[in-house]
Scaffold this active site. Structure first.
Site, PDB file in Angstrom:
ATOM      1  N   GLU A  39       0.573  -1.427  -0.094  1.00  0.00           N
ATOM      2  CA  GLU A  39       0.344   0.035   0.079  1.00  0.00           C
ATOM      3  C   GLU A  39       1.030   1.148   0.185  1.00  0.00           C
ATOM      4  O   GLU A  39       0.444   2.572  -0.212  1.00  0.00           O
ATOM      5  CB  GLU A  39      -1.016  -0.237   1.464  1.00  0.00           C
ATOM      6  CG  GLU A  39      -0.374   0.137   2.546  1.00  0.00           C
ATOM      7  CD  GLU A  39      -1.858  -0.033   3.930  1.00  0.00           C
ATOM      8  OE1 GLU A  39      -2.686   0.627   3.347  1.00  0.00           O
ATOM      9  OE2 GLU A  39      -1.454  -0.667   4.788  1.00  0.00           O
ATOM     10  N   ASP A  69      -4.481   3.171   0.554  1.00  0.00           N
ATOM     11  CA  ASP A  69      -3.662   3.997   0.250  1.00  0.00           C
ATOM     12  C   ASP A  69      -2.720   4.353  -0.781  1.00  0.00           C
ATOM     13  O   ASP A  69      -1.220   5.228  -1.219  1.00  0.00           O
ATOM     14  CB  ASP A  69      -2.952   3.250   1.640  1.00  0.00           C
ATOM     15  CG  ASP A  69      -3.275   4.088   3.375  1.00  0.00           C
ATOM     16  OD1 ASP A  69      -3.931   4.728   2.942  1.00  0.00           O
ATOM     17  OD2 ASP A  69      -3.897   2.811   4.032  1.00  0.00           O
TER      18      ASP A  69
HETATM   19  C1  PEP Z   1      -6.360   0.047   1.521  1.00  0.00           C
HETATM   20  O1  PEP Z   1      -5.680   1.277   2.020  1.00  0.00           O
HETATM   21  O2  PEP Z   1      -5.982   0.082   0.412  1.00  0.00           O
HETATM   22  C2  PEP Z   1      -6.668  -0.933   3.108  1.00  0.00           C
HETATM   23  C3  PEP Z   1      -7.663  -1.697   2.577  1.00  0.00           C
HETATM   24  O3  PEP Z   1      -6.386  -0.726   3.871  1.00  0.00           O
HETATM   25  P1  PEP Z   1      -7.942   0.694   5.068  1.00  0.00           P
HETATM   26  O4  PEP Z   1      -8.355   1.153   3.983  1.00  0.00           O
HETATM   27  O5  PEP Z   1      -8.049   0.366   5.601  1.00  0.00           O
HETATM   28  O6  PEP Z   1      -6.450   1.872   5.038  1.00  0.00           O
HETATM   29 MG    MG Z   2      -4.687   0.808   3.273  1.00  0.00          MG
END
Ligand code: PEP
Ligand code: MG
Length: 544
Positions: A431, A455
């Site tokens: 990410e 992210d």
């Molecule tokens: C992301 O960043 O795509 C993810 C799945 O984590 P979160 O949305 O919880 O940051």
């Molecule tokens: Mg994330």
């Protein structure tokens, strides 16, 4: 009828009454503090946030209702900078060693009383303004959680925006739809709406909140981003028809329950679910999810008023593993920080929290918290098929350090005679652009990758996922993001590892074919999206 247009972040239609989210003002009880400089820095961050809010409201009012009406917000910005007011607050923090909330509330009461006692009616009216800006400042200092009006009916919940800590406290069985003045498509309100299979519209603008009241009839169209308050007969009839047809189409997808996620040429894909805890398991079963691709463990922390104990975590993980009956369950270690704030972590305010001390960075700087979670995970592993996933990875050294902690925890459990599964998979989230670019180096160190597109998009496009003002610059299909995913997929496969996508893009069926052609093995989506993705997979022929 009044029509507002924002951005629909989940396609569904809802009709019902409005409940305006009530946010309590921050608790301004007196608390003795020792670090006055840190307290003043916290106050400064809140002040910047309040100024930013006022600037936005001012510009909007100026464009829409003119100079005269907008002027008051300019006055509020000036009052926020007022030297006497600020000196009063800072002096109190310094001399009495008290928390910023208490100092702001005291200055508010003192200045409001002074204005109210003046002879001049202009200055008397400023008492209301000083209360207004002080309360805005108190909200920016952290605010308490609010609630929707207590009602037995399901409601359309309207708010400025909702923080993750606020969404966890909602009685979700009462919510028909979300409609927010601000917010962004990758915010956790949007993710929550997709999980709940209900429409959500963000970015309706400040004026939206001014024009609505509790109990107003409202239609929300998540496909078009339209919100109709007090709809006329034709609109009501049209949206009722659209809602019913939409529900019918979604219920037709139920025919795919029990069928395989297999392309026309026979390639099998895993379609798993994203969950926040054991309470989401019924939705996983109802939608025939093939496993859990992302258990956001931080929700255990968000729901608690203190660090969840090893025992409490163990029970939650065991519960999910047992409920999934041997199917894969990938639990992500805590991803606190940035927008997911938890008071008892007592994290310092940061200029750029999304790029600050969050997720794995907290775990690696606070080993006790990390080890407690790892112990709970390892102990629970004997109850099913566990994968442990680490968020926000940028380097090989982080993985080495993480594996070091895993070894320590395993040695401790061995010494205590506590069993754990020898088959646990250890994976990382891709990410950050850094992780995608060096995926060839990271892949040999782990068992799997899962791409966090929320992210990854934020960091690749340099677009804060919480900032509603830059929505138009967020191209979720940006070639840069897609190429990074492709690089990670190639590196995973070159090293014999599997790769999934657990960010919101995994459920975007306009990209399913592209992802499958890259070789993505697993798509982890909100439970209500499983059958839609299965339908897309079954209509793809990779030989063509
Ligand atoms: C992301 O960043 O795509 C993810 C799945 O984590 P979160 O949305 O919880 O940051
Ligand atoms: Mg994330």
């Amino acid at each position: 009828m009044i029509k507002f247009v924002g951005k629909g972040v989940y396609g569904a239609v809802a009709i019902g009454k409005i409940a305006v989210f009530k946010r309590q003002t921050a608790n301004a009880d007196k608390v003795q503090i020792s670090d006055t400089e840190a307290e003043k820095a916290r106050l400064q961050v809140a002040k910047d946030m309040a100024t930013e809010q006022l600037q936005y409201i001012y510009e909007k009012a100026l464009a829409e209702v003119g100079e005269e009406e907008a002027a008051i917000f300019e006055v509020h910005m000036m009052m926020l900078e007022d030297e006497d007011f600020n000196d009063a607050i800072n002096d109190m923090i310094d001399s009495e060693k008290v928390n910023a909330e208490y100092a702001v509330a005291s200055a508010r009461d003192q200045f409001a009383a002074q204005f109210a006692s003046m002879d001049d009616s202009y200055f008397q009216a400023r008492a209301a303004d000083i209360k207004d800006i002080s309360n805005r400042l108190l909200n920016c200092l952290g605010g308490g959680i609010g609630s929707a009006e207590a009602t037995d009916d399901k409601v359309i919940l309207c708010s400025d925006d909702l923080a993750p800590s606020e969404t966890v406290s909602l009685d979700k069985s009462k919510v028909l739809a979300f409609a927010t003045a601000f917010g962004s498509s990758n915010s956790h309100t949007a993710i929550l709406a997709r999980n709940m299979n209900i429409p959500a519209i963000i970015g309706l603008g400040e004026e939206f909140l001014v024009k609505i009241s509790d109990g107003d009839m409202c239609c929300v169209d998540g496909y078009t981003g339209e919100v109709f308050v007090d709809p006329d007969e034709d609109t009501l009839a049209r949206l009722t028809k659209k809602r019913d047809e939409d529900l019918e189409k979604k219920s037709k997808l139920k025919e795919l329950i029990g069928k395989d996620n297999v392309t026309m040429d026979g390639t099998k894909i895993k379609v798993f679910c994203n969950i926040g805890g054991p309470k989401n398991i019924p939705e996983v079963k109802e939608n025939d999810g093939g496993g859990i691709g992302l258990f956001r463990s931080e929700f255990l922390y968000l729901e608690n008023s203190d660090y969840p104990s090893e025992e409490q975590q163990f029970e939650a993980y065991k519960n999910v593993l047992e409920a999934m009956e041997g199917k894969t369950v990938v639990i992500r270690t805590l991803d606190i920080g940035a927008d997911k704030k938890v008071d008892y972590f007592k994290l310092d305010e940061e200029e750029n929290p999304a790029m600050g001390l969050r997720a794995i960075r907290i775990c690696l700087t606070r080993p006790k918290i990390f080890k407690t979670q790892l112990r709970a995970l390892y102990r629970a592993s004997v109850y099913g098929n566990l994968g442990i996933m680490f968020p926000m990875i940028t380097s090989e050294s982080e993985i080495s350090e993480i594996m070091g902690f895993c070894d320590i925890v395993k040695a401790e459990l061995d010494a205590e005679g506590i069993p754990y599964s020898p088959d646990i998979e250890h994976g990382i989230m891709i990410e950050t652009p850094a992780a995608a670019v060096i995926a060839d180096r990271l892949a040999p160190m782990v068992d799997f990758f899962s791409v966090g597109t929320n992210d990854l998009t934020q960091y690749t496009l340099a677009c804060d996922r919480q900032n509603s003002k830059i929505e138009k610059f967020v191209d979720t299909h940006h070639e840069a993001v897609l190429r990074l995913i492709e690089m990670a997929a190639k590196a995973a496969h070159d090293n014999g590892k599997w790769i999934g996508i657990c960010g919101e893009l995994g459920a975007d069926t306009t990209l399913t074919e592209r992802f499958l052609r890259m070789g993505i093995d697993e798509l982890s989506v909100s439970p209500p999206a499983v059958l839609k993705v299965r339908d897309a997979v079954r209509n793809i022929d990779l030989t063509k």
